[in-house]
Design a protein around this motif. Sequence first.
Motif, PDB file in Angstrom:
ATOM      1  N   SER A  57      77.491  60.730  35.832  1.00 63.43           N
ATOM      2  CA  SER A  57      78.559  61.110  36.749  1.00 63.43           C
ATOM      3  C   SER A  57      78.148  60.881  38.187  1.00 63.43           C
ATOM      4  N   VAL A  58      79.139  60.953  39.058  1.00 65.71           N
ATOM      5  CA  VAL A  58      78.940  60.879  40.500  1.00 65.71           C
ATOM      6  C   VAL A  58      79.647  62.087  41.093  1.00 65.71           C
ATOM      7  N   LEU A  59      78.895  62.968  41.757  1.00 68.28           N
ATOM      8  CA  LEU A  59      79.458  64.197  42.291  1.00 68.28           C
ATOM      9  C   LEU A  59      79.239  64.258  43.791  1.00 68.28           C
ATOM     10  N   LEU A  60      80.222  64.800  44.499  1.00 66.06           N
ATOM     11  CA  LEU A  60      80.088  64.984  45.934  1.00 66.06           C
ATOM     12  C   LEU A  60      78.988  65.986  46.254  1.00 66.06           C
ATOM     13  N   THR A  61      78.186  65.676  47.265  1.00 66.01           N
ATOM     14  CA  THR A  61      77.271  66.670  47.806  1.00 66.01           C
ATOM     15  C   THR A  61      78.069  67.633  48.688  1.00 66.01           C
ATOM     16  N   ARG A  62      77.404  68.668  49.169  1.00 64.41           N
ATOM     17  CA  ARG A  62      78.081  69.593  50.086  1.00 64.41           C
ATOM     18  C   ARG A  62      78.564  68.856  51.337  1.00 64.41           C
ATOM     19  N   LYS A  63      77.720  67.944  51.853  1.00 63.20           N
ATOM     20  CA  LYS A  63      78.123  67.158  53.015  1.00 63.20           C
ATOM     21  C   LYS A  63      79.303  66.250  52.677  1.00 63.20           C
ATOM     22  N   GLY A  64      79.254  65.622  51.508  1.00 62.89           N
ATOM     23  CA  GLY A  64      80.360  64.754  51.098  1.00 62.89           C
ATOM     24  C   GLY A  64      81.664  65.510  50.997  1.00 62.89           C
ATOM     25  N   ALA A  65      81.616  66.716  50.403  1.00 68.05           N
ATOM     26  CA  ALA A  65      82.829  67.526  50.269  1.00 68.05           C
ATOM     27  C   ALA A  65      83.374  67.917  51.636  1.00 68.05           C
ATOM     28  N   ALA A  66      82.465  68.184  52.598  1.00 69.13           N
ATOM     29  CA  ALA A  66      82.909  68.571  53.934  1.00 69.13           C
ATOM     30  C   ALA A  66      83.556  67.408  54.666  1.00 69.13           C
ATOM     31  N   LEU A  67      83.084  66.174  54.396  1.00 72.96           N
ATOM     32  CA  LEU A  67      83.599  65.001  55.114  1.00 72.96           C
ATOM     33  C   LEU A  67      84.818  64.375  54.437  1.00 72.96           C
ATOM     34  N   LEU A  68      85.056  64.708  53.166  1.00 76.79           N
ATOM     35  CA  LEU A  68      86.153  64.071  52.438  1.00 76.79           C
ATOM     36  C   LEU A  68      87.513  64.260  53.116  1.00 76.79           C
ATOM     37  N   PRO A  69      87.889  65.467  53.572  1.00 78.75           N
ATOM     38  CA  PRO A  69      89.187  65.593  54.255  1.00 78.75           C
ATOM     39  C   PRO A  69      89.305  64.684  55.484  1.00 78.75           C
ATOM     40  N   HIS A  70      88.198  64.457  56.174  1.00 77.22           N
ATOM     41  CA  HIS A  70      88.221  63.570  57.342  1.00 77.22           C
ATOM     42  C   HIS A  70      88.398  62.118  56.907  1.00 77.22           C
ATOM     43  N   GLY A  71      87.773  61.758  55.780  1.00 80.97           N
ATOM     44  CA  GLY A  71      87.975  60.415  55.250  1.00 80.97           C
ATOM     45  C   GLY A  71      89.423  60.185  54.862  1.00 80.97           C
ATOM     46  N   ARG A  72      90.026  61.185  54.222  1.00 83.66           N
ATOM     47  CA  ARG A  72      91.447  61.058  53.859  1.00 83.66           C
ATOM     48  C   ARG A  72      92.305  60.918  55.123  1.00 83.66           C
ATOM     49  N   ALA A  73      91.946  61.667  56.155  1.00 78.74           N
ATOM     50  CA  ALA A  73      92.726  61.607  57.397  1.00 78.74           C
ATOM     51  C   ALA A  73      92.655  60.222  58.028  1.00 78.74           C
ATOM     52  N   ILE A  74      91.503  59.563  57.935  1.00 80.65           N
ATOM     53  CA  ILE A  74      91.378  58.205  58.480  1.00 80.65           C
ATOM     54  C   ILE A  74      92.288  57.246  57.725  1.00 80.65           C
ATOM     55  N   LEU A  75      92.264  57.313  56.398  1.00 80.25           N
ATOM     56  CA  LEU A  75      93.139  56.431  55.602  1.00 80.25           C
ATOM     57  C   LEU A  75      94.597  56.701  55.895  1.00 80.25           C
ATOM     58  N   ARG A  76      94.943  57.977  56.037  1.00 82.50           N
ATOM     59  CA  ARG A  76      96.325  58.336  56.332  1.00 82.50           C
ATOM     60  C   ARG A  76      96.746  57.787  57.695  1.00 82.50           C
ATOM     61  N   ALA A  77      95.848  57.852  58.664  1.00 83.42           N
ATOM     62  CA  ALA A  77      96.171  57.371  60.003  1.00 83.42           C
ATOM     63  C   ALA A  77      96.400  55.860  60.007  1.00 83.42           C
ATOM     64  N   VAL A  78      95.603  55.124  59.236  1.00 82.86           N
ATOM     65  CA  VAL A  78      95.790  53.673  59.153  1.00 82.86           C
ATOM     66  C   VAL A  78      97.145  53.340  58.540  1.00 82.86           C
ATOM     67  N   ASP A  79      97.490  54.032  57.439  1.00 78.23           N
ATOM     68  CA  ASP A  79      98.803  53.820  56.815  1.00 78.23           C
ATOM     69  C   ASP A  79      99.930  54.163  57.786  1.00 78.23           C
TER      70      ASP A  79
END
Length: 296
Positions: A57-79
């Motif tokens: 499996s591939v699981l988010l680290t604590r840092k990954g989980a914290a940054l994921l909403p920001h990653g989604r926001a970047i994709l949303r902004a591009v769209d």
Amino acid sequence: MAQFNFKHVQAFVTVADLGNFRRAAERLNTTQPNISNRISQLEHQLGDRLFDRDAGSVLLTRKGAALLPHGRAILRAVDDMVQANGRADLFDGVLRLGVSELVAQTWLRPFLMRFKEAFPAVDVELTVDLSANLTRALAERDLDLTFQSGPFDIAARRELPLGQSPYVWVVAAGQPGLPDPLTARDLAAQPILTHARGTAPFLQLEQHFRDAGCPARLVPSSNIAACLHLAMDGLGLACLPAAMVADPIAAGRLRRIDYGWTPEDLAFAARWNNDPTPPYIRTAADIAQGLFPPEG
């Protein structure tokens, strides 16, 4: 300033959603080594691991989980930027669409034509299946969007109600007359063509005739169009969605049977899990809502 780019962020969000580098590569139409490189480069730029990897499996680290909403926001902004530019043709890729058979037999073609007009560079990869199978495929991220009937045993992140489709009883137009008024026992004496075993309509039919004290001769099929053709050939009565039988009734191949009970109306919804939601998915759901209920 950090040197990562849109593709790095896109890979990060996609791996987080799918939990698998191979599936992320398939989704983004690239190779697994490319996805691994993008994630490694992003982790290097950020100075921290985003995923814990092991053989299974591939699981988010604590840092990954914290940054994921920001990653989604970047994709949303591009769209949002592309959409604000009014250039729907700049959206490309594949919409993996799952539909139930009723949709495929009624309003799928006009939907596909309208969607192609709205997003000419987005291809549609189509799956037609039982609603229960579509629900599982959506939950496993094998589909992006479904048009299906409930009940749903797995929740989706987003749902847009489309409408309801009632059932009617029909028989071949040339079949000898049935008693009037029609009783449960009269129907139970005939083969009854209907949905696959285990589906909600099948179970409701089975329970109805059991409660009436006359178990029915139910003839289930996973292909509801086959039931329609068998009914037109006089090989049984049928309890089918009204939208599917409207044309054969108008053409004089089927006639309605007056009976005071039918299974519950099929309640349809457009369902998806993508976050952020690409504009073409939401537009596809809106188009479907505009086409429902189908004629008949």
